[in-house]
Design a protein around this motif. Structure first.
Motif, PDB file in Angstrom:
ATOM      1  N   ASP A  83       0.828  -1.213   0.000  1.00 29.02           N
ATOM      2  CA  ASP A  83       0.000   0.000   0.000  1.00 29.02           C
ATOM      3  C   ASP A  83       0.862   1.262   0.000  1.00 29.02           C
ATOM      4  O   ASP A  83       0.575   2.221  -0.710  1.00 29.02           O
ATOM      5  CB  ASP A  83      -0.914   0.039   1.232  1.00 29.02           C
ATOM      6  CG  ASP A  83      -2.088  -0.912   1.084  1.00 29.02           C
ATOM      7  OD1 ASP A  83      -2.402  -1.292  -0.066  1.00 29.02           O
ATOM      8  OD2 ASP A  83      -2.667  -1.291   2.116  1.00 29.02           O
ATOM      9  N   GLY A  84       1.924   1.242   0.821  1.00 30.99           N
ATOM     10  CA  GLY A  84       2.788   2.416   0.897  1.00 30.99           C
ATOM     11  C   GLY A  84       3.490   2.682  -0.428  1.00 30.99           C
ATOM     12  O   GLY A  84       3.635   3.821  -0.855  1.00 30.99           O
ATOM     13  N   GLN A  85       3.905   1.592  -1.087  1.00 30.98           N
ATOM     14  CA  GLN A  85       4.557   1.745  -2.395  1.00 30.98           C
ATOM     15  C   GLN A  85       3.567   2.245  -3.444  1.00 30.98           C
ATOM     16  O   GLN A  85       3.891   3.115  -4.257  1.00 30.98           O
ATOM     17  CB  GLN A  85       5.166   0.410  -2.838  1.00 30.98           C
ATOM     18  CG  GLN A  85       6.386   0.020  -2.005  1.00 30.98           C
ATOM     19  CD  GLN A  85       6.870  -1.394  -2.300  1.00 30.98           C
ATOM     20  OE1 GLN A  85       6.054  -2.290  -2.575  1.00 30.98           O
ATOM     21  NE2 GLN A  85       8.165  -1.608  -2.230  1.00 30.98           N
TER      22      GLN A  85
ATOM     23  N   THR B 279      -2.898   9.055   4.458  1.00 31.93           N
ATOM     24  CA  THR B 279      -2.250   8.034   5.293  1.00 31.93           C
ATOM     25  C   THR B 279      -3.231   6.979   5.797  1.00 31.93           C
ATOM     26  O   THR B 279      -2.851   6.095   6.554  1.00 31.93           O
ATOM     27  CB  THR B 279      -1.546   8.657   6.523  1.00 31.93           C
ATOM     28  OG1 THR B 279      -2.554   9.141   7.419  1.00 31.93           O
ATOM     29  CG2 THR B 279      -0.621   9.793   6.139  1.00 31.93           C
ATOM     30  N   SER B 280      -4.495   7.073   5.373  1.00 29.49           N
ATOM     31  CA  SER B 280      -5.499   6.211   6.015  1.00 29.49           C
ATOM     32  C   SER B 280      -5.252   4.714   5.807  1.00 29.49           C
ATOM     33  O   SER B 280      -5.679   3.905   6.614  1.00 29.49           O
ATOM     34  CB  SER B 280      -6.898   6.596   5.556  1.00 29.49           C
ATOM     35  OG  SER B 280      -6.991   6.442   4.171  1.00 29.49           O
TER      36      SER B 280
ATOM     37  N   LYS C 154       4.544   3.854  10.545  1.00 31.73           N
ATOM     38  CA  LYS C 154       5.881   4.129  10.011  1.00 31.73           C
ATOM     39  C   LYS C 154       5.788   4.667   8.583  1.00 31.73           C
ATOM     40  O   LYS C 154       6.381   5.689   8.236  1.00 31.73           O
ATOM     41  CB  LYS C 154       6.713   2.829  10.072  1.00 31.73           C
ATOM     42  CG  LYS C 154       7.956   2.806   9.188  1.00 31.73           C
ATOM     43  CD  LYS C 154       9.133   3.537   9.846  1.00 31.73           C
ATOM     44  CE  LYS C 154      10.432   3.318   9.087  1.00 31.73           C
ATOM     45  NZ  LYS C 154      10.497   3.983   7.791  1.00 31.73           N
ATOM     46  N   THR C 155       5.009   3.985   7.732  1.00 27.68           N
ATOM     47  CA  THR C 155       4.868   4.407   6.337  1.00 27.68           C
ATOM     48  C   THR C 155       4.161   5.758   6.250  1.00 27.68           C
ATOM     49  O   THR C 155       4.501   6.599   5.419  1.00 27.68           O
ATOM     50  CB  THR C 155       4.081   3.342   5.535  1.00 27.68           C
ATOM     51  OG1 THR C 155       4.584   2.058   5.899  1.00 27.68           O
ATOM     52  CG2 THR C 155       4.247   3.532   4.053  1.00 27.68           C
TER      53      THR C 155
ATOM     54  N   GLU D 217      -6.589  15.342   6.910  1.00 27.77           N
ATOM     55  CA  GLU D 217      -5.953  14.284   7.688  1.00 27.77           C
ATOM     56  C   GLU D 217      -6.557  14.175   9.096  1.00 27.77           C
ATOM     57  O   GLU D 217      -6.762  15.166   9.768  1.00 27.77           O
ATOM     58  CB  GLU D 217      -4.441  14.563   7.784  1.00 27.77           C
ATOM     59  CG  GLU D 217      -3.632  13.511   8.467  1.00 27.77           C
ATOM     60  CD  GLU D 217      -3.750  12.136   7.825  1.00 27.77           C
ATOM     61  OE1 GLU D 217      -3.285  11.958   6.697  1.00 27.77           O
ATOM     62  OE2 GLU D 217      -4.322  11.234   8.461  1.00 27.77           O
ATOM     63  N   HIS D 218      -6.849  12.945   9.475  1.00 26.28           N
ATOM     64  CA  HIS D 218      -7.336  12.704  10.833  1.00 26.28           C
ATOM     65  C   HIS D 218      -6.184  12.557  11.817  1.00 26.28           C
ATOM     66  O   HIS D 218      -6.304  12.882  12.982  1.00 26.28           O
ATOM     67  CB  HIS D 218      -8.195  11.435  10.888  1.00 26.28           C
ATOM     68  CG  HIS D 218      -9.552  11.637  10.297  1.00 26.28           C
ATOM     69  ND1 HIS D 218     -10.483  12.461  10.868  1.00 26.28           N
ATOM     70  CD2 HIS D 218     -10.118  11.158   9.171  1.00 26.28           C
ATOM     71  CE1 HIS D 218     -11.576  12.467  10.118  1.00 26.28           C
ATOM     72  NE2 HIS D 218     -11.371  11.689   9.088  1.00 26.28           N
ATOM     73  N   ARG D 219      -5.093  12.001  11.309  1.00 26.59           N
ATOM     74  CA  ARG D 219      -3.946  11.775  12.206  1.00 26.59           C
ATOM     75  C   ARG D 219      -3.140  13.068  12.313  1.00 26.59           C
ATOM     76  O   ARG D 219      -2.033  13.193  11.806  1.00 26.59           O
ATOM     77  CB  ARG D 219      -3.097  10.621  11.667  1.00 26.59           C
ATOM     78  CG  ARG D 219      -3.832   9.292  11.841  1.00 26.59           C
ATOM     79  CD  ARG D 219      -3.444   8.322  10.765  1.00 26.59           C
ATOM     80  NE  ARG D 219      -2.333   7.484  11.168  1.00 26.59           N
ATOM     81  CZ  ARG D 219      -1.964   6.396  10.495  1.00 26.59           C
ATOM     82  NH1 ARG D 219      -2.602   6.027   9.405  1.00 26.59           N
ATOM     83  NH2 ARG D 219      -0.950   5.695  10.910  1.00 26.59           N
ATOM     84  N   ILE D 220      -3.750  14.010  13.042  1.00 32.90           N
ATOM     85  CA  ILE D 220      -3.183  15.346  13.183  1.00 32.90           C
ATOM     86  C   ILE D 220      -1.743  15.307  13.687  1.00 32.90           C
ATOM     87  O   ILE D 220      -0.890  16.046  13.221  1.00 32.90           O
ATOM     88  CB  ILE D 220      -4.041  16.156  14.192  1.00 32.90           C
ATOM     89  CG1 ILE D 220      -5.417  16.412  13.604  1.00 32.90           C
ATOM     90  CG2 ILE D 220      -3.370  17.451  14.580  1.00 32.90           C
ATOM     91  CD1 ILE D 220      -5.401  17.388  12.467  1.00 32.90           C
TER      92      ILE D 220
END
Ligand SMILES: Nc1ncnc2c1ncn2[C@@H]1O[C@H](COP(=O)(O)OP(=O)(O)OP(=O)(O)O)[C@@H](O)[C@H]1O
Ligand SMILES: [Mg+2]
Length: 283
Positions: free
Chosen positions: A149-151, A174-175, A180-181, A204-207
């Motif tokens: 997924d990250g790639q 980033t969801s 790490k990725t 983004e939720h991951r503030i």
């Protein structure tokens, strides 16, 4: 010389057909070139809708009641066709699968350039540059569907960057990624801003991941802009949490320490900053 913002949104209101209320309401936002802006707010508050008014899907593909103005580098989105817009505004879907079409990574990254008829030689150069910027040159001949997924996210972003947009909008990039990725992607965004001067507007939720690199945090609620400022100012205020914005845990800890007189004010955004402050107080 008068400086033009890369993005100007003025008095924007949009309601989907048949919808009981406006998805975006009387919204203003001005973003100077080179900023990283984070857009946050509870589910359904209108973040994705707002992004669609920037990349032109609204009003070119979605109908509805539209008033106000959105300008990218001074040009009205409403008055610019989708083909031109695709070169001005890079857009990354939440799920990279929706953006990957070809049999090799290299062909995939070239896809947008082929569509707008970029000459072969130039295309070669732009694809190589995008692959290098994203650190995926070694994947050039791989099949996108067999990547992680990250790639895949990087391949999709390389395709966006190859178009050389001055403005890139990312909807929850980033969801699908592990912490790490996701952290790597955020570092990448910061690096691209530095190297190319690209402007980013990121939902983004991951503030906690993004505040360290963001210049500005904008919070929406029910289609309206309710908070705007530096991440530090917005997160240290009392209101952000009431709009469902998750305060980074280091900021929470620092607020508690400040409450007990063990630390000073000013929201800290990283454990390293907090450690430094506590160390200095011990001297
Ligand atoms: N294609 C559509 N047709 C009709 N209504 C829509 C459409 N897309 C979104 N909406 C409505 O518009 C409002 C804003 O939705 P939007 O998707 O912009 O919110 P969001 O902030 O991106 O939410 P999330 O965090 O869940 O992604 C919601 O009430 C939603 O139901
Ligand atoms: Mg959304």
């Amino acid at each position: 010389m008068k400086l033009t913002n890369i993005l100007d949104i003025e008095g924007l209101t949009f309601r989907y057909p048949e919808a009981p209320k406006e998805a975006v309401s009387h919204f203003d936002l001005h973003v100077p070139e080179g900023e990283i802006v984070v857009l946050a707010g509870p589910s359904g508050c209108g973040k994705s809708t707002l992004l669609r008014t920037v990349n032109g899907l609204i009003p070119h593909m979605y109908s509805g009641d539209y008033s106000g103005e959105v300008k990218v580098a001074g040009a009205s989105v409403k008055g610019t066709d989708m083909r031109d817009l695709s070169q001005r505004v890079g857009f990354l879907f939440q799920n990279p699968e929706n953006q990957i079409f070809m049999f090799t990574v290299e062909r995939d990254v070239a896809f947008g350039l082929e569509n707008i008829g970029v000459p072969r030689e130039e295309m070669r150069g732009r694809v190589d540059e995008a692959l290098r910027l994203l650190g995926i040159a070694s994947l050039a001949q791989r099949a996108p569907h067999e990547l992680s997924d990250g790639q895949k996210q990087r391949v999709a972003l390389a395709g966006v960057l190859a178009m050389r947009p001055r403005l890139v909008i990312l909807d929850e990039p980033t969801s699908l990624l592990d912490p790490k990725t996701a952290g790597d992607l955020v570092a990448l965004v910061a690096g691209l801003r530095k190297e190319l001067g690209t402007t980013f507007v990121v939902v983004e939720h991951r503030i906690d991941l993004l505040v360290k690199v963001a210049d500005r945090l904008v919070v929406m609620s029910e289609g309206k802009k309710v908070l705007e400022g530096t991440p530090r100012d917005v997160l240290f205020g009392e209101e952000a949490e009431s709009y469902g914005v998750a305060t980074p845990s280091v900021t929470k800890l620092q607020k508690m320490l400040a409450h007990d007189g063990l630390a000073t004010g000013g929201a800290l955004l990283s454990p390293a900053e907090l450690a430094r402050e506590l160390e200095e107080r011990q001297r």
